[in-house]
Scaffold this motif. Structure first.
Motif, PDB file in Angstrom:
ATOM      1  N   PRO A  42      32.203  43.805  67.775  1.00 44.11           N
ATOM      2  CA  PRO A  42      31.543  43.211  68.916  1.00 44.11           C
ATOM      3  C   PRO A  42      30.145  43.774  69.059  1.00 44.11           C
ATOM      4  O   PRO A  42      29.864  44.872  68.609  1.00 44.11           O
ATOM      5  N   GLY A  43      29.315  43.032  69.664  1.00 43.60           N
ATOM      6  CA  GLY A  43      27.975  43.546  69.926  1.00 43.60           C
ATOM      7  C   GLY A  43      27.053  43.370  68.753  1.00 43.60           C
ATOM      8  O   GLY A  43      25.874  43.610  68.847  1.00 43.60           O
ATOM      9  N   PRO A 190      37.152  45.407  62.505  1.00 42.47           N
ATOM     10  CA  PRO A 190      38.051  46.343  63.182  1.00 42.47           C
ATOM     11  C   PRO A 190      39.509  46.110  62.786  1.00 42.47           C
ATOM     12  O   PRO A 190      40.262  47.056  62.581  1.00 42.47           O
ATOM     13  N   ARG A 224      38.763  54.863  62.039  1.00 37.12           N
ATOM     14  CA  ARG A 224      39.165  54.794  63.445  1.00 37.12           C
ATOM     15  C   ARG A 224      38.041  54.237  64.304  1.00 37.12           C
ATOM     16  O   ARG A 224      38.276  53.411  65.177  1.00 37.12           O
ATOM     17  N   ALA A 227      37.661  50.611  63.798  1.00 34.19           N
ATOM     18  CA  ALA A 227      38.715  49.893  64.516  1.00 34.19           C
ATOM     19  C   ALA A 227      38.447  49.871  66.016  1.00 34.19           C
ATOM     20  O   ALA A 227      38.901  48.989  66.729  1.00 34.19           O
ATOM     21  N   ARG A 228      37.709  50.861  66.503  1.00 37.87           N
ATOM     22  CA  ARG A 228      37.387  50.900  67.924  1.00 37.87           C
ATOM     23  C   ARG A 228      36.147  50.091  68.246  1.00 37.87           C
ATOM     24  O   ARG A 228      35.651  50.125  69.362  1.00 37.87           O
ATOM     25  N   GLY A 229      35.638  49.393  67.252  1.00 36.23           N
ATOM     26  CA  GLY A 229      34.541  48.472  67.521  1.00 36.23           C
ATOM     27  C   GLY A 229      33.162  49.082  67.388  1.00 36.23           C
ATOM     28  O   GLY A 229      32.185  48.511  67.851  1.00 36.23           O
ATOM     29  N   TYR A 230      33.064  50.232  66.745  1.00 35.03           N
ATOM     30  CA  TYR A 230      31.749  50.850  66.572  1.00 35.03           C
ATOM     31  C   TYR A 230      31.024  50.229  65.390  1.00 35.03           C
ATOM     32  O   TYR A 230      31.648  49.872  64.388  1.00 35.03           O
ATOM     33  N   ALA A 231      29.710  50.138  65.515  1.00 36.09           N
ATOM     34  CA  ALA A 231      28.897  49.713  64.386  1.00 36.09           C
ATOM     35  C   ALA A 231      28.604  50.945  63.515  1.00 36.09           C
ATOM     36  O   ALA A 231      28.734  52.078  63.975  1.00 36.09           O
ATOM     37  N   LYS A 233      25.953  52.283  62.566  1.00 33.35           N
ATOM     38  CA  LYS A 233      24.936  53.162  63.115  1.00 33.35           C
ATOM     39  C   LYS A 233      25.528  54.053  64.210  1.00 33.35           C
ATOM     40  O   LYS A 233      25.228  55.251  64.292  1.00 33.35           O
ATOM     41  N   GLU A 234      26.358  53.458  65.021  1.00 32.37           N
ATOM     42  CA  GLU A 234      26.992  54.221  66.100  1.00 32.37           C
ATOM     43  C   GLU A 234      27.943  55.274  65.544  1.00 32.37           C
ATOM     44  O   GLU A 234      28.051  56.377  66.071  1.00 32.37           O
TER      45      GLU A 234
ATOM     46  N   VAL B 334      43.330  46.056  68.309  1.00 31.72           N
ATOM     47  CA  VAL B 334      43.783  46.638  67.050  1.00 31.72           C
ATOM     48  C   VAL B 334      44.784  47.733  67.385  1.00 31.72           C
ATOM     49  O   VAL B 334      44.477  48.633  68.163  1.00 31.72           O
ATOM     50  N   GLY B 366      28.622  41.523  77.544  1.00 28.78           N
ATOM     51  CA  GLY B 366      28.110  42.118  76.304  1.00 28.78           C
ATOM     52  C   GLY B 366      28.903  41.697  75.092  1.00 28.78           C
ATOM     53  O   GLY B 366      28.734  42.260  74.019  1.00 28.78           O
ATOM     54  N   ALA B 368      32.756  40.670  73.170  1.00 28.68           N
ATOM     55  CA  ALA B 368      34.186  40.962  73.236  1.00 28.68           C
ATOM     56  C   ALA B 368      34.436  42.423  73.604  1.00 28.68           C
ATOM     57  O   ALA B 368      33.648  43.312  73.276  1.00 28.68           O
ATOM     58  N   GLN B 370      36.664  45.669  73.006  1.00 30.95           N
ATOM     59  CA  GLN B 370      37.460  46.149  71.887  1.00 30.95           C
ATOM     60  C   GLN B 370      38.529  47.110  72.390  1.00 30.95           C
ATOM     61  O   GLN B 370      38.219  48.116  73.014  1.00 30.95           O
ATOM     62  N   TYR B 372      41.686  49.531  71.276  1.00 35.81           N
ATOM     63  CA  TYR B 372      42.277  50.188  70.115  1.00 35.81           C
ATOM     64  C   TYR B 372      43.380  51.122  70.583  1.00 35.81           C
ATOM     65  O   TYR B 372      43.192  51.914  71.501  1.00 35.81           O
ATOM     66  N   SER B 383      41.898  53.371  73.370  1.00 31.28           N
ATOM     67  CA  SER B 383      40.509  53.307  73.806  1.00 31.28           C
ATOM     68  C   SER B 383      40.168  51.865  74.152  1.00 31.28           C
ATOM     69  O   SER B 383      40.608  50.935  73.493  1.00 31.28           O
ATOM     70  N   ARG B 385      36.749  49.676  74.981  1.00 28.90           N
ATOM     71  CA  ARG B 385      35.301  49.811  75.027  1.00 28.90           C
ATOM     72  C   ARG B 385      34.632  48.456  75.209  1.00 28.90           C
ATOM     73  O   ARG B 385      35.031  47.465  74.613  1.00 28.90           O
ATOM     74  N   ARG B 387      30.654  46.465  75.879  1.00 31.32           N
ATOM     75  CA  ARG B 387      29.226  46.635  75.585  1.00 31.32           C
ATOM     76  C   ARG B 387      28.378  46.120  76.733  1.00 31.32           C
ATOM     77  O   ARG B 387      27.321  45.556  76.555  1.00 31.32           O
ATOM     78  N   ASP B 425      24.625  53.372  72.758  1.00 32.81           N
ATOM     79  CA  ASP B 425      23.940  52.090  72.598  1.00 32.81           C
ATOM     80  C   ASP B 425      24.376  51.066  73.633  1.00 32.81           C
ATOM     81  O   ASP B 425      24.348  49.867  73.386  1.00 32.81           O
ATOM     82  N   GLU B 429      33.115  53.415  77.392  1.00 30.68           N
ATOM     83  CA  GLU B 429      34.362  53.564  76.669  1.00 30.68           C
ATOM     84  C   GLU B 429      35.321  54.404  77.494  1.00 30.68           C
ATOM     85  O   GLU B 429      34.959  55.444  78.027  1.00 30.68           O
TER      86      GLU B 429
END
Lengths: 275, 441
Positions: A42-43, A190, A224, A227-231, A233-234, B334, B366, B368, B370, B372, B383, B385, B387, B425, B429
């Motif tokens: 996402p994002g 993810p 992980r 799967a938690r939706g981080y890019a 870069k993040e 997930v 922002g 979807a 997410q 987990y 978690s 989270r 955006r 960013d 979360e």
């Protein structure tokens, strides 16, 4: 509904210098440089149009999907070469067609549907294996699917696809994923990360090959976070490593996934692990 | 041995008073009971059909048996013509042992295992036969034929039982029996019959011709097999083919029904709400979820929404789905690993749901949300989270209890931890951790 779509051939008006061997060393990477997130995350739709590519580079793509509506939709979303930097050079609707078109058009990236008449995406991967291993102009595969079945997803990855995204992905994310795959990186959504974590779950069974059958702590952390939706870069920020390192971890996971002979992976069980 | 598959309705049997229902009940068929039977399940089936205690029916059969063996003939006829079925008398009660009063007046324990029951039944048959022989004065000549006849009867009973077992194994999980056992049983039955018939021959004094008679019989048998064999094989093939087609047709019908009930309905709604983008998205998501659940879930797991989720993965998905439907913001879920829910985890699920609602409400624009969830050993981590713009928990006035109470407070009361943090960013979360209770199994 297979309509005989041959290779659409080179679209007229495309500059002739788009051979992939031209930019073998200029892969600064639209994905890595701009820090675009893993596809499906996402994002990722942050409104940043992929400006085609550095140096006006275009990626030549073949679409393999048995739904004409979907092919048309993807073509409309990503096929405007001057805007996206993606050039669709062929389409196919079943396994035989796909192999023919891919062999003839030699694209850099193939968008491959997991479920295809004639043996599915896995069969296409099997028959295109020599093209994948080509040292000069490797053909790389990105799997697309609406399926949620773990064995389908893990199956195409083990078959050699460099990534997996769901068909609900936005056009922008899809273009980013295509560039990422073209550069040899892996694209993990993810959901795929979740499946992989499940597949490599710590079991009591001793690994056959210590190097291939286990994820390192770092790789697990990276997965992980995906799967938690981080890019990417993040993830890099979170773990205090560089984006390149994140990418190499993901590529390592992909390699393990493709090469591991571990029983749980080869005979992926649909049943979820009840701990 | 082919049993006619037609169902026999005994004419003149009083139908038991039907329970008044909305739809008329189909007429009751007579079946032989497949459980708790001694021999062929005839008495049990009849008793179930007539609404009488089993023991009465059995006694009647035994009584008739005394009448020149009429009972045995009747029993055999029923066994042969009445199809095996489920039920009979109070099939829901199945204790390991029950006491049955045997016809000879002694009470004995009968195990609810077909083998045991069968042996007992056979023994009883012998006992009753003895009594019968003692009571009834047969002609001197006929007496000699008794044992061969008993042998033949026992053999036939064995073979028929085996055929029943084979049928029953199709719809009752009897456990994996070894093939050898079934073969042995059938072979024993055939042997008994052969011995009995041979005995009769010997008694008739045609023992001298036994060899030639056997040869002739064998020749007839082989000839019959050659003539009828192909037909029989063809017939069984056709039957199994037909069964396969029927199963396929049922599957197709089920798919069609589902598609009709849910998918077509949703498509209609989507067309009707075409100008309302949010509603269309919501409908499409909900339908997609529903269809996925139906396609990819193994039979009988959470297909019906009514029951409470039993496992963590189920609960997370259910909560996400409900929040998604209510707030119209997509939630990507997930789940890695799974475990049964316990008290602490239920609290964690409630907190997670609260976090999802917050994320959908305040961070939905922002993109979807997410979600987990992971089970790792004894630790369960969730978690959520988004955006969205993010928020500062300290900036929230103290009288707003939402996050503080329903997420953090709830987790801490149940021995878990909750962490809220702003993602660099953008977005928020929520991380929830909980120890699982010790496994009870």
């Amino acid at each position: 509904m297979s309509d005989a779509n041959g290779p659409t051939g080179q679209t007229a008006g495309v500059p002739a210098h788009t051979g992939p061997n031209e930019q073998s060393d200029t892969a600064t990477g639209a994905g890595a440089a701009t820090g675009s997130p893993a596809a499906g995350g996402p994002g990722a739709a942050d409104g940043v149009e992929p400006s085609g590519a550095p140096g006006g580079r275009t990626v030549r793509v073949v679409l393999v999907d048995d739904h004409r509506m979907f092919r048309t939709g993807v073509q409309a979303e990503i096929g405007q070469t001057e805007r996206t930097g993606v050039q669709v050079v062929g389409e196919a609707a079943d396994v035989d067609q796909a192999v023919t078109v891919i062999t003839a058009a030699r694209p850099e990236v193939v968008l491959l549907d997991v479920h295809l008449p004639g043996g599915g995406g896995v069969e296409v991967l099997r028959r295109c294996a020599p093209l994948m291993g080509d040292a000069e102009r490797p053909v790389r595969f990105l799997a697309l699917s609406v399926s949620d079945a773990a064995e389908d997803v893990i199956g195409v990855i083990r078959g050699g696809a460099r990534g997996y995204v769901t068909k609900t992905i936005t056009g922008t994310d899809l273009v980013n994923s295509i560039f990422r795959v073209q550069e040899g990186d892996a694209v993990f959504s993810p959901r795929l990360a979740g499946f992989v974590l499940d597949a490599f779950a710590s079991t009591d069974a001793p690994p056959v090959d210590e190097d291939l059958d286990r994820l390192t702590q770092r790789e697990r952390e990276v997965l992980r976070l995906i799967a938690r939706g981080y890019a990417y870069k993040e993830i890099a920020k979170q773990l205090f490593i560089s984006v390149k390192t994140v990418e190499s971890h993901v590529s390592a996971v992909l390699r393990k996934l493709q090469l591991s002979n571990r029983h749980e992976l080869t005979r992926w069980a649909t049943a979820r692990r009840l701990v | 041995m082919l049993r006619p598959s037609g169902r026999v309705n005994i004419v003149g049997m009083p139908e038991a008073a039907a329970v008044p229902l909305d739809d008329p009940r189909p007429p009751r068929k007579l079946y032989r009971s497949s459980d708790g039977r001694w021999l062929g399940g005839v008495a049990r089936g009849l008793a179930g059909h007539l609404g009488l205690p089993v023991i009465w029916v059995r006694l009647v059969f035994v009584g008739l048996f005394m009448a020149d063996g009429l009972g045995a003939l009747l029993y055999a006829a029923f066994w042969f013509f009445v199809p095996l079925g489920v039920g009979g008398v109070d099939s829901e009660r199945a204790p390991a042992f029950t006491t049955e009063t045997a016809p000879d007046g002694r009470r004995r324990l009968v195990a609810r295992k077909p083998d045991r029951g069968q042996i007992v039944a056979l023994l009883l048959m012998v006992v009753v036969a003895m009594v019968f022989v003692g009571n009834v004065n047969l002609g001197g000549g006929a007496k000699a034929y008794l044992w061969p006849t008993v042998l033949v009867g026992a053999g036939v009973a064995l073979v028929w039982r085996q055929a029943d077992n084979a049928r029953r194994a199709r719809w009752v999980e009897v456990g994996r029996r070894r093939r050898t056992l079934t073969l042995l049983r059938s072979a024993a039955g055939v042997l008994l019959v052969t011995a009995g018939v041979t005995g009769i021959f010997v008694l008739q004094g045609s023992a001298a011709h036994l060899g030639s008679v056997l040869q002739a019989a064998l020749a007839v048998l082989v000839g019959t097999a050659l003539l009828a064999g192909p037909y029989l094989v063809r017939m069984t093939q056709d039957l199994s083919e037909e069964r396969l087609m029927r199963i396929r047709a049922q599957e197709r019908a089920e798919v069609a029904a589902h598609v009709h009930d849910s998918v077509l309905h949703t498509l209609t709604l989507i067309q009707r709400n075409a100008e309302n983008a949010n509603e269309v998205r919501r409908l499409a998501r909900a339908q997609e979820r529903d269809l996925r659940a139906w396609l990819y879930k193994p039979e009988g797991t959470g297909k019906d929404e009514a029951d409470e989720p039993a496992t963590l993965a189920e609960a997370v998905r259910r909560n996400a789905a409900e929040v998604e439907d209510k707030h119209g913001v997509p939630l990507e879920v997930v789940v890695v690993g799974d475990c049964p829910l316990d008290e602490g985890l239920t609290a964690q699920m409630q907190a997670a749901r609260e976090a999802m609602v917050n994320a959908a409400k305040y961070g939905g624009e922002g993109g979807a949300v997410q979600v987990y969830a992971e089970v790792e050993g004894k630790r369960v981590f969730v978690s959520v989270r988004d955006r969205g713009p993010g928020f500062d928990i300290d900036a929230i006035p103290a009288d707003r209890m939402g996050v503080r109470e329903s997420i953090i407070g709830r987790m801490e009361r149940n021995g878990g931890t909750a962490r809220l943090r702003a993602v660099p960013d953008g977005g928020t979360e929520v991380e929830l951790e909980m120890e699982r209770a010790e496994k009870t199994s």
